[in-house]
Design an enzyme around this catalytic site. Structure first.
Site, PDB file in Angstrom:
ATOM      1  N   ARG A  31     -48.040  31.764  25.261  1.00 42.50           N
ATOM      2  CA  ARG A  31     -48.314  32.230  24.124  1.00 42.50           C
ATOM      3  C   ARG A  31     -48.684  33.629  24.617  1.00 42.50           C
ATOM      4  NH1 ARG A  31     -53.136  28.472  22.616  1.00 42.50           N
ATOM      5  NH2 ARG A  31     -51.889  26.746  21.749  1.00 42.50           N
ATOM      6  N   TYR A  37     -37.494  18.587  14.446  1.00 41.07           N
ATOM      7  CA  TYR A  37     -35.736  18.388  14.826  1.00 41.07           C
ATOM      8  C   TYR A  37     -35.721  17.758  16.246  1.00 41.07           C
ATOM      9  CZ  TYR A  37     -31.185  18.662  15.938  1.00 41.07           C
ATOM     10  OH  TYR A  37     -29.973  18.238  16.643  1.00 41.07           O
ATOM     11  N   GLY A  92       1.987   2.781  -2.669  1.00 47.33           N
ATOM     12  CA  GLY A  92       1.894   3.565  -4.009  1.00 47.33           C
ATOM     13  C   GLY A  92       1.224   4.949  -3.652  1.00 47.33           C
ATOM     14  N   ARG A 103      -3.431   8.719  -9.973  1.00 47.87           N
ATOM     15  CA  ARG A 103      -4.721   8.659 -11.048  1.00 47.87           C
ATOM     16  C   ARG A 103      -5.886   8.938 -10.081  1.00 47.87           C
ATOM     17  NH1 ARG A 103      -3.789   3.119 -13.852  1.00 47.87           N
ATOM     18  NH2 ARG A 103      -2.589   2.700 -12.241  1.00 47.87           N
ATOM     19  N   ASN A 159      -1.331 -10.887 -15.312  1.00 46.47           N
ATOM     20  CA  ASN A 159      -0.959 -10.917 -13.919  1.00 46.47           C
ATOM     21  C   ASN A 159      -2.018 -10.079 -12.972  1.00 46.47           C
ATOM     22  OD1 ASN A 159       0.112 -11.099 -11.092  1.00 46.47           O
ATOM     23  ND2 ASN A 159       1.882  -9.510 -11.625  1.00 46.47           N
ATOM     24  N   ASN A 188      -8.058   2.460  -9.365  1.00 45.84           N
ATOM     25  CA  ASN A 188      -6.978   3.287  -9.675  1.00 45.84           C
ATOM     26  C   ASN A 188      -7.256   4.681  -9.790  1.00 45.84           C
ATOM     27  OD1 ASN A 188      -4.428   1.850  -9.709  1.00 45.84           O
ATOM     28  ND2 ASN A 188      -5.367   0.807 -11.303  1.00 45.84           N
ATOM     29  N   ALA A 190       0.754  -1.078   0.005  1.00 44.35           N
ATOM     30  CA  ALA A 190      -0.022  -0.169   0.142  1.00 44.35           C
ATOM     31  C   ALA A 190       0.862   1.322   0.035  1.00 44.35           C
ATOM     32  CB  ALA A 190      -0.834   0.006   1.085  1.00 44.35           C
TER      33      ALA A 190
HETATM   34  C1  UD1 Z   1       1.729  -4.880 -10.905  1.00 49.15           C
HETATM   35  C2  UD1 Z   1       2.430  -5.853 -11.728  1.00 49.15           C
HETATM   36  C3  UD1 Z   1       1.424  -6.451 -12.959  1.00 49.15           C
HETATM   37  C4  UD1 Z   1       0.148  -6.609 -12.534  1.00 49.15           C
HETATM   38  C5  UD1 Z   1      -0.489  -5.437 -11.846  1.00 49.15           C
HETATM   39  C6  UD1 Z   1      -1.893  -5.864 -11.606  1.00 49.15           C
HETATM   40  C7  UD1 Z   1       4.754  -5.335 -11.112  1.00 49.15           C
HETATM   41  C8  UD1 Z   1       6.070  -5.121 -11.378  1.00 49.15           C
HETATM   42  N1  UD1 Z   1       3.806  -5.485 -11.708  1.00 49.15           N
HETATM   43  O1  UD1 Z   1       1.629  -3.695 -11.679  1.00 49.15           O
HETATM   44  O2  UD1 Z   1       2.355  -7.377 -13.582  1.00 49.15           O
HETATM   45  O3  UD1 Z   1      -0.367  -6.922 -13.842  1.00 49.15           O
HETATM   46  O4  UD1 Z   1       0.272  -5.124 -10.817  1.00 49.15           O
HETATM   47  O5  UD1 Z   1      -2.402  -4.667 -11.105  1.00 49.15           O
HETATM   48  O6  UD1 Z   1       4.552  -5.899  -9.803  1.00 49.15           O
HETATM   49  N2  UD1 Z   1       3.411  -0.518  -4.809  1.00 49.15           N
HETATM   50  C9  UD1 Z   1       4.092  -0.339  -3.401  1.00 49.15           C
HETATM   51  N3  UD1 Z   1       5.238   0.319  -3.700  1.00 49.15           N
HETATM   52  C10 UD1 Z   1       5.850   0.700  -5.018  1.00 49.15           C
HETATM   53  C11 UD1 Z   1       4.872   0.456  -6.042  1.00 49.15           C
HETATM   54  C12 UD1 Z   1       3.594  -0.235  -5.998  1.00 49.15           C
HETATM   55  O7  UD1 Z   1       3.551  -0.583  -2.350  1.00 49.15           O
HETATM   56  O8  UD1 Z   1       6.889   1.099  -5.016  1.00 49.15           O
HETATM   57  C13 UD1 Z   1       1.912  -1.013  -4.628  1.00 49.15           C
HETATM   58  C14 UD1 Z   1       0.825  -0.169  -4.865  1.00 49.15           C
HETATM   59  O9  UD1 Z   1       0.308   0.409  -3.669  1.00 49.15           O
HETATM   60  C15 UD1 Z   1      -0.244  -1.291  -5.085  1.00 49.15           C
HETATM   61  C16 UD1 Z   1       0.594  -2.590  -5.625  1.00 49.15           C
HETATM   62  O10 UD1 Z   1       1.948  -2.323  -5.129  1.00 49.15           O
HETATM   63  O11 UD1 Z   1      -1.054  -1.694  -4.115  1.00 49.15           O
HETATM   64  C17 UD1 Z   1       0.779  -2.390  -7.152  1.00 49.15           C
HETATM   65  O12 UD1 Z   1       1.177  -1.566  -7.524  1.00 49.15           O
HETATM   66  P1  UD1 Z   1       0.584  -1.043  -9.092  1.00 49.15           P
HETATM   67  O13 UD1 Z   1       1.598   0.314  -9.350  1.00 49.15           O
HETATM   68  O14 UD1 Z   1      -0.796  -0.660  -9.258  1.00 49.15           O
HETATM   69  O15 UD1 Z   1       1.123  -2.175 -10.119  1.00 49.15           O
HETATM   70  P2  UD1 Z   1       1.861  -2.162 -11.328  1.00 49.15           P
HETATM   71  O16 UD1 Z   1       3.281  -2.007 -10.960  1.00 49.15           O
HETATM   72  O17 UD1 Z   1       1.402  -1.349 -12.363  1.00 49.15           O
END
Ligand code: UD1
Ligand code: CA
Length: 431
Positions: free
Chosen positions: A413, A339, A11, A15, A164, A221, A9
């Site tokens: 009143r 109320y 990221g 978006r 994936n 997202n 979690a």
């Molecule tokens: C990732 C997979 C991709 C898959 C997709 C499915 C990798 C390299 N790729 O894509 O193959 O199809 O998920 O949704 O793993 N997160 C972190 N730290 C980071 C980056 C991400 O904790 O530095 C967490 C995000 O918060 C999220 C999850 O990892 O919960 C997935 O990250 P996201 O960027 O959505 O996935 P992708 O890398 O695009």
């Protein structure tokens, strides 16, 4: 349980276009991350959440609601990516299930399917008509060979429609070996968790694809994804309650929080919104009424009634345009336009149209207590703090500022005046 869970979690969730961290956005009244934690708690006693962006805020929210969750702060500057997120994470059980914090629709059953069998790695895959954006999964003889991120795909790999879904169950010993060995030689210069698949295959480990329902594994997202996930979650919640015996008229117009519960014979009309951890038992909630974090038992509310948090209605009738807040009503009738805030009202009492508890003086809130069989006439203002004993009548239009004793008639009143022929003096005699 021999399963640990890691929830990614960290990221940013760009978006989502929001100052609220992505995983704290709510679906059916509960944040996405809490949905993931709740699913994880069903299968594991060792849960780690990986954080980076707004880590403090997210950790605080989790700690306020759960105990025993572990946290790991990703070094996202040096080690970006899903593999970077796993760097330094320690899990105590034989197997580690890796989830995403932005997948609120995942169910316990799917998590169990992902941890079944004895492959070294189980990974979630979906077949999609449009695989855009996902990592492509290269499968041969029903074994996974490799995951290639879209940005790293060649022409042929781009055509692969098996993708994936982003959830894996991995032997913990393999994670401990492969995570430190990841590199970032790829199009995004990120550390890819997905590279552990190739590492495992190179050492003759088995990687099984587990085909999963797209609906459950769709990551959220954007606000559009959030709205779609909400629709799916609402459908699930309402289907379950209807199966449990709750009647709903036009269920697609009804909203029910995931924490709300029902018992006995309940009927929800169209447009009803049941929010928070409300408890509804043997009740009829009519069109366009809103119930927030309250208990409604043997009662009816609405149409267009509003029951705000911490209210308890028992054997009570609440009619249209009545707002109740933080009040307990037992055996009460309040049919129209009132109320009722910070009040306790007892059996047999009737609240007339236009009655208002004046519970706030601009600084503090005060209580109103009304006993049994009290008749509160229309358009009465009850200025709190106020105590009305049993068997009291309050005349319509009164402003009540002093307590009433049992049996009293309260009347405040100005006496009515009649000025003879005033109409004609003012307008003159009509022709
Ligand atoms: C990732 C997979 C991709 C898959 C997709 C499915 C990798 C390299 N790729 O894509 O193959 O199809 O998920 O949704 O793993 N997160 C972190 N730290 C980071 C980056 C991400 O904790 O530095 C967490 C995000 O918060 C999220 C999850 O990892 O919960 C997935 O990250 P996201 O960027 O959505 O996935 P992708 O890398 O695009
Ligand atoms: Ca990414």
């Amino acid at each position: 349980m021999s399963l640990s869970v890691v929830i990614l979690a960290a990221g940013q969730g760009t978006r989502m276009k929001s100052t609220t961290p992505k995983v704290l956005h709510k679906i059916s009244g509960k944040s996405m991350l809490f949905h993931a934690i709740d699913a994880a708690k069903e299968v594991s006693d060792d849960i780690t959440v990986v954080l980076y962006h707004q880590a403090e805020r997210i950790q605080e929210e989790i700690e306020a609601a759960y105990s025993g969750i572990h946290f790991h702060l990703q070094d996202a500057k040096q080690y970006p990516g899903t593999g970077g997120a796993m760097k330094g994470v320690k899990t105590k059980n034989e197997r580690t299930l890796i989830l995403n914090g932005d997948m609120p629709l995942i169910t316990k059953d799917s998590l169990l399917a992902l941890t079944s069998g004895d492959a070294d790695i189980n990974m979630s895959v979906i077949k999609l008509d449009d695989p855009t954006g996902y990592g492509r999964v290269i499968i041969e003889n029903e074994k996974v060979l490799e995951i290639v991120e879209q940005k790293d795909c060649n022409e042929a790999q781009l055509l692969t429609k098996t993708v994936n879904a982003g959830i894996y169950a991995v032997n913990t010993s393999l994670l401990e070996k492969y995570i430190p060995a990841l590199d970032n030689n790829n199009a995004q210069a990120e550390y890819y968790l997905t590279d552990i698949v190739k590492m495992a295959v190179d050492e003759n480990k088995t990687v099984n694809p587990i085909y999963v329902e797209e609906e459950e594994f769709k990551g959220v997202n954007s606000k559009l994804d959030l709205a779609h996930a909400e629709e799916i979650m609402q459908r699930r919640i309402k289907t379950a309650w209807m199966k449990a015996g709750v009647s709903m008229r036009l269920p697609e117009t009804i909203y029910i929080d995931c924490r709300a519960t029902f018992e006995g014979e309940c009927f929800l009309e169209n447009g009803v919104s049941i929010q928070g951890a409300s408890f509804i038992k043997n009740a009829h909630i009519k069109t366009l009424s809103v119930i927030e974090d309250s208990t409604i038992e043997n009662s009816d509310v609405g149409p267009m009634g509003r029951v705000r948090p911490n209210s308890v209605l028992i054997d009570t009738h609440i009619g249209n345009f009545v707002e109740v807040k933080k009040s307990t009503l037992t055996g009460v009738k309040a049919g129209h336009l009132a109320y009722i805030g910070d009040a306790t009202i007892d059996e047999g009492s009737n609240i007339g149209a236009g009655v208002i508890t004046c519970n706030y003086d601009g600084k503090n809130k005060y209580q109103t207590t009304i006993g049994k069989n009290v008749f509160v006439g229309s358009d009465t203002q009850l200025v709190a703090p106020l105590n009305i004993a049993d068997d009291v009548m309050i005349a319509a239009g009164s402003t009540v500022t002093k307590d009433a004793q049992q049996g009293d008639l309260i009347l405040s009143r100005t006496p009515q005046k009649s000025i003879k022929n005033f109409f004609y003096t003012f307008f003159g005699t009509k022709a």
